[in-house]
Design a protein around this motif. Structure first.
Motif, short mmCIF file in Angstrom:
data_model
loop_
_atom_site.label_atom_id
_atom_site.label_comp_id
_atom_site.label_asym_id
_atom_site.label_seq_id
_atom_site.Cartn_x
_atom_site.Cartn_y
_atom_site.Cartn_z
N ARG A 71 0.84 -1.20 0.00
CA ARG A 71 0.00 0.00 0.00
C ARG A 71 0.87 1.25 0.00
NH1 ARG A 71 -3.78 0.64 -2.05
NH2 ARG A 71 -2.67 2.36 -2.91
N ALA A 72 1.89 1.28 0.86
CA ALA A 72 2.78 2.44 0.93
C ALA A 72 3.54 2.62 -0.38
CB ALA A 72 3.75 2.29 2.10
N ARG A 73 3.98 1.53 -0.99
CA ARG A 73 4.71 1.59 -2.25
C ARG A 73 3.84 2.15 -3.37
NH1 ARG A 73 6.69 -4.45 -1.09
NH2 ARG A 73 8.36 -3.93 0.37
N LEU A 74 2.61 1.63 -3.46
CA LEU A 74 1.71 2.11 -4.50
C LEU A 74 1.31 3.56 -4.27
CD1 LEU A 74 -0.58 -1.01 -5.01
CD2 LEU A 74 1.31 -0.23 -6.46
N ASP A 75 1.11 3.95 -3.02
CA ASP A 75 0.80 5.35 -2.71
C ASP A 75 1.94 6.26 -3.16
OD1 ASP A 75 -1.66 4.72 -1.61
OD2 ASP A 75 -1.00 4.93 0.48
N LEU A 76 3.16 5.85 -2.91
CA LEU A 76 4.31 6.66 -3.32
C LEU A 76 4.37 6.78 -4.84
CD1 LEU A 76 6.83 8.29 -2.71
CD2 LEU A 76 8.11 6.13 -2.58
N VAL A 77 4.19 5.68 -5.54
CA VAL A 77 4.20 5.71 -7.01
C VAL A 77 3.09 6.65 -7.52
CG1 VAL A 77 3.77 4.34 -9.09
CG2 VAL A 77 5.33 3.48 -7.33
N ALA A 78 1.90 6.54 -6.95
CA ALA A 78 0.79 7.39 -7.38
C ALA A 78 1.11 8.87 -7.13
CB ALA A 78 -0.49 6.99 -6.65
N ARG A 79 1.68 9.17 -5.99
CA ARG A 79 2.01 10.57 -5.68
C ARG A 79 3.13 11.09 -6.58
NH1 ARG A 79 1.50 9.04 0.54
NH2 ARG A 79 -0.73 9.45 0.77
N LEU A 80 4.12 10.25 -6.83
CA LEU A 80 5.20 10.66 -7.74
C LEU A 80 4.67 10.92 -9.14
CD1 LEU A 80 8.07 8.26 -6.63
CD2 LEU A 80 7.99 10.74 -6.33
N LEU A 94 -1.18 4.80 -15.97
CA LEU A 94 -0.50 4.33 -14.77
C LEU A 94 -1.50 4.18 -13.62
CD1 LEU A 94 1.95 3.53 -13.11
CD2 LEU A 94 2.47 5.97 -12.82
N THR A 95 -2.38 5.14 -13.46
CA THR A 95 -3.40 5.06 -12.41
C THR A 95 -4.26 3.82 -12.61
OG1 THR A 95 -3.40 7.45 -12.12
CG2 THR A 95 -5.36 6.24 -11.34
N PHE A 169 1.66 -4.17 -18.33
CA PHE A 169 2.66 -3.36 -17.64
C PHE A 169 3.91 -3.20 -18.50
CE2 PHE A 169 3.24 -1.94 -13.13
CZ PHE A 169 4.40 -1.24 -13.33
N TRP A 170 4.38 -4.31 -19.08
CA TRP A 170 5.58 -4.25 -19.92
C TRP A 170 5.32 -3.39 -21.16
CZ3 TRP A 170 10.36 -4.92 -18.64
CH2 TRP A 170 10.68 -5.76 -17.57
N SER A 171 4.10 -3.37 -21.68
CA SER A 171 3.76 -2.50 -22.81
C SER A 171 3.73 -1.04 -22.38
CB SER A 171 2.39 -2.87 -23.38
OG SER A 171 2.43 -4.15 -23.95
N PHE A 172 3.38 -0.80 -21.14
CA PHE A 172 3.28 0.56 -20.62
C PHE A 172 4.65 1.19 -20.36
CE2 PHE A 172 3.35 3.17 -16.74
CZ PHE A 172 2.65 4.28 -17.20
#
Length: 187
Positions: A71-80, A94-95, A169-172
């Motif tokens: 959860r913390a990792r995904l939150d950081l990615v979303a905020r970045l 990405l979202t 994901f790999w396409s993204f």
């Protein structure tokens, strides 16, 4: 009088366990495959962090895995992505990937943080989630779910979704890399 459930008859379960080993093996193999696929997919977010921060993979991995929950990792990615990703189309993609990953994470978490109920023959009959659910007025220990054909199908579908997610994901990733190295689109 005790509040504890009855102690299982271990001798009977072990004596009859051969009859149900195929069911247990299949269920546990599904959980293993789910974890394998999920873990590989979660790790892909390191590349997202690397691109969003403009740093090397090792540094991104250190930051990513220093956080102790998905959860913390995904939150950081979303905020970045909100802070650093100026291409709105790529940010929306990405979202969407984050949301898809969160959905498959629920079943993975459920199966990794539960107790398994065994029949007298050693078959896994139910899972009891160890998640605490709280409403305005009550607190519940997670739900009890049967291990049946419907549950096997649900896990198979989740594994298929993880395989599809991996390809998406790999396409993204090349789109994200291009978006992070290109000037922001003009509004």
């Amino acid at each position: 009088m005790t509040k504890l459930p009855p102690t299982p008859d271990f001798a009977s379960i072990e004596a009859a366990a051969d009859q149900t080993s195929e069911q247990r093996t299949r269920f546990l193999a599904q959980i293993g495959t789910l974890n394998f696929s999920w873990s590989n997919n979660e790790s892909l977010f390191v590349y997202v962090m690397m691109l969003l921060l403009g740093i090397d993979q090792k540094s991104a991995a250190i930051i990513f895995f220093t956080l102790n929950t998905s959860r913390a990792r995904l939150d950081l990615v979303a905020r970045l992505s909100k802070a650093n990703l100026r291409n709105e189309e790529v940010r929306k993609e990405l979202t969407s990937l984050i949301r898809k990953f969160e959905k498959v994470t629920r079943i993975r978490n459920e199966l990794n943080h539960c107790m398994f109920t065994l029949s007298d023959q050693g078959a896994i009959t139910h899972t009891h989630s160890m998640r605490i659910t709280e409403t305005k007025d009550q607190v519940f220990l997670g739900r009890v779910r049967p291990v049946n054909a419907k549950r096997f199908q649900e896990i198979d579908e989740t594994i298929a979704n993880l395989k599809s997610f991996n390809r998406d994901f790999w396409s993204f990733l090349p789109k994200l890399e291009k978006a992070m190295t290109s000037p922001a689109p003009q509004a």
